[in-house]
Design an enzyme around this catalytic site. Structure first.
Site, PDB file in Angstrom:
ATOM      1  N   HIS A   1       0.838  -1.198   0.000  1.00  0.00           N
ATOM      2  CA  HIS A   1       0.000   0.000   0.000  1.00  0.00           C
ATOM      3  C   HIS A   1       0.879   1.256   0.000  1.00  0.00           C
ATOM      4  O   HIS A   1       0.701   2.167  -0.821  1.00  0.00           O
ATOM      5  CB  HIS A   1      -0.905  -0.029   1.233  1.00  0.00           C
ATOM      6  CG  HIS A   1      -1.756   1.181   1.417  1.00  0.00           C
ATOM      7  ND1 HIS A   1      -3.125   1.145   1.291  1.00  0.00           N
ATOM      8  CD2 HIS A   1      -1.451   2.471   1.744  1.00  0.00           C
ATOM      9  CE1 HIS A   1      -3.623   2.345   1.526  1.00  0.00           C
ATOM     10  NE2 HIS A   1      -2.613   3.169   1.804  1.00  0.00           N
ATOM     11  N   GLU A   2       1.838   1.296   0.935  1.00  0.00           N
ATOM     12  CA  GLU A   2       2.704   2.469   1.031  1.00  0.00           C
ATOM     13  C   GLU A   2       3.655   2.555  -0.168  1.00  0.00           C
ATOM     14  O   GLU A   2       3.985   3.645  -0.638  1.00  0.00           O
ATOM     15  CB  GLU A   2       3.502   2.415   2.336  1.00  0.00           C
ATOM     16  CG  GLU A   2       2.658   2.338   3.601  1.00  0.00           C
ATOM     17  CD  GLU A   2       1.769   3.555   3.804  1.00  0.00           C
ATOM     18  OE1 GLU A   2       1.839   4.508   3.014  1.00  0.00           O
ATOM     19  OE2 GLU A   2       0.968   3.526   4.755  1.00  0.00           O
TER      20      GLU A   2
ATOM     21  N   HIS B   1       1.895   4.286  -3.007  1.00  0.00           N
ATOM     22  CA  HIS B   1       1.929   5.742  -2.837  1.00  0.00           C
ATOM     23  C   HIS B   1       3.276   6.295  -3.306  1.00  0.00           C
ATOM     24  O   HIS B   1       3.339   7.270  -4.069  1.00  0.00           O
ATOM     25  CB  HIS B   1       1.743   6.110  -1.363  1.00  0.00           C
ATOM     26  CG  HIS B   1       0.340   6.007  -0.853  1.00  0.00           C
ATOM     27  ND1 HIS B   1      -0.733   6.607  -1.473  1.00  0.00           N
ATOM     28  CD2 HIS B   1      -0.166   5.393   0.248  1.00  0.00           C
ATOM     29  CE1 HIS B   1      -1.832   6.372  -0.785  1.00  0.00           C
ATOM     30  NE2 HIS B   1      -1.517   5.620   0.261  1.00  0.00           N
TER      31      HIS B   1
END
Length: 264
Positions: free
Chosen positions: A58-59, A62
Site C-alpha cells: 500500500h505504502e 503511494h
C-alpha cells in the site's frame, strides 16, 4: 527520467520485507498442510504477516506513484525498498493497523509515507498518488478472492479457505475505509487537490484525528452493523460467503474474545 535520479540500492527490496514474506509463506504452508499443532496460531501468523505485506505494498504504491509524478526524493527516504521501518510514521503505517487487526479483526488503514507535494504539478497527479494505496488493497482483495469467484476451491483445505476469506475481508475493509473522504485518509487526499485553499486550511487541523474518529465510530453497534453489511455484500459479489469470512475471523482470534470485530 525518474529512474536516473534513483540508485539501484534505493530500489532494492529490503531483507526486512523479504523476512515478512518468508513468514507469510511458511505459515501459509502450515495452515494449508495442517502441520501446526495449533491451527489458530498458524492462521494468526499467516494472516498477520500477509496483512503487513499488504500494508507495505500500500505504502509502496503511494511512493512509486509519487516518484513517477515528480517527487524524486522518494528513493532517498527508503520507501522504494518496501521496508516498513523506513516509513515516516511507522507507528501509524504498520503498528496501529496490526493492533487494530488483533483487537478488532478489522483492516483499518494506516498512515502515509511523507511525500514532498511541492515537487508535483497537476491536481490529477496528487489525486492519483492518494488513490494508489487503497487501489492496491482492491487488487489484493481480488487476488485473495480469486479461488472463490473462479470456482477453484476444490482441494483447498478448509482452514486455508477460511484464512483467505478473512484476509480478503481485511482488504475490502481497508479499501472502503481508505476511500472515505475523511481528513488524514487517502479518500480525502484524492479530493483535497480539488478543494479551495480556504477549505484545505480549515480541514488541516483535523487530519491527525481522522483515523481515530473512524475507529471510535466502529464501536457504535449501528455503525458497525451497517459498515459490515456493506463489506459482506462486496465479498458475496466476489464469491466469498459471510460464513467463510466469520469462520476465518474465529480461526484467527484463538484467544479469549475482546474486540470490536465484525458481527458474526
Amino acid at each position: 527520467m525518474t529512474y536516473a535520479t534513483t540508485r539501484n540500492s534505493e530500489r532494492r527490496v529490503s531483507p526486512v520485507f523479504l523476512g515478512i514474506v518468508a513468514v507469510m509463506a511458511v505459515t501459509g504452508w502450515a495452515v494449508w498442510t495442517d502441520f501446526a499443532a495449533s491451527p489458530g496460531l498458524a492462521a494468526f501468523l499467516f494472516v498477520t504477516s500477509a496483512w503487513i505485506v499488504s500494508l507495505c505494498l500500500h505504502e509502496y504504491a503511494h511512493a512509486r506513484t509519487a516518484l513517477h509524478s515528480g517527487d524524486v526524493s522518494i528513493g532517498a527516504k527508503g520507501y522504494l525498498s518496501l521496508n516498513p521501518l523506513k516509513y515516516t510514521h511507522a507507528l501509524l503505517s504498520v503498528v496501529l493497523p496490526v493492533v487494530f487487526l488483533i483487537l478488532g479483526g478489522i483492516g483499518l488503514p494506516g498512515g502515509a509515507v511523507f511525500i514532498e507535494r511541492d515537487r508535483i504539478r497537476g491536481r490529477w497527479k496528487h489525486s492519483l498518488i492518494s488513490a494508489a494505496g487503497p487501489l492496491t488493497n482492491v487488487l489484493f482483495a481480488i487476488v485473495c478472492t480469486a479461488p472463490f469467484w473462479l470456482g477453484a476451491l476444490d482441494g483447498v483445505p478448509t482452514p486455508f479457505r477460511y484464512a483467505l476469506a478473512f484476509l480478503a475481508m481485511l482488504q475490502v475493509t481497508a479499501a472502503i475505509l481508505n476511500f472515505l473522504p475523511v481528513p488524514g485518509l487517502d479518500g480525502y487526499g484524492v479530493l483535497e487537490p480539488w478543494l479551495s485553499y480556504k477549505i484545505r486550511r480549515q480541514m488541516e487541523p483535523y487530519a491527525p484525528f481522522g483515523l481515530l474518529a473512524i475507529f471510535a465510530l466502529l464501536w457504535i453497534p449501528e455503525v458497525n452493523g451497517v459498515f459490515f453489511d456493506a463489506v459482506y455484500s462486496i465479498l458475496d459479489g466476489l464469491g466469498v460467503s459471510r460464513y467463510d469470512s466469520v469462520a476465518g475471523l474465529d480461526l484467527y482470534q484463538f484467544w479469549p474474545e475482546f474486540s470490536i470485530s465484525s458481527p458474526r
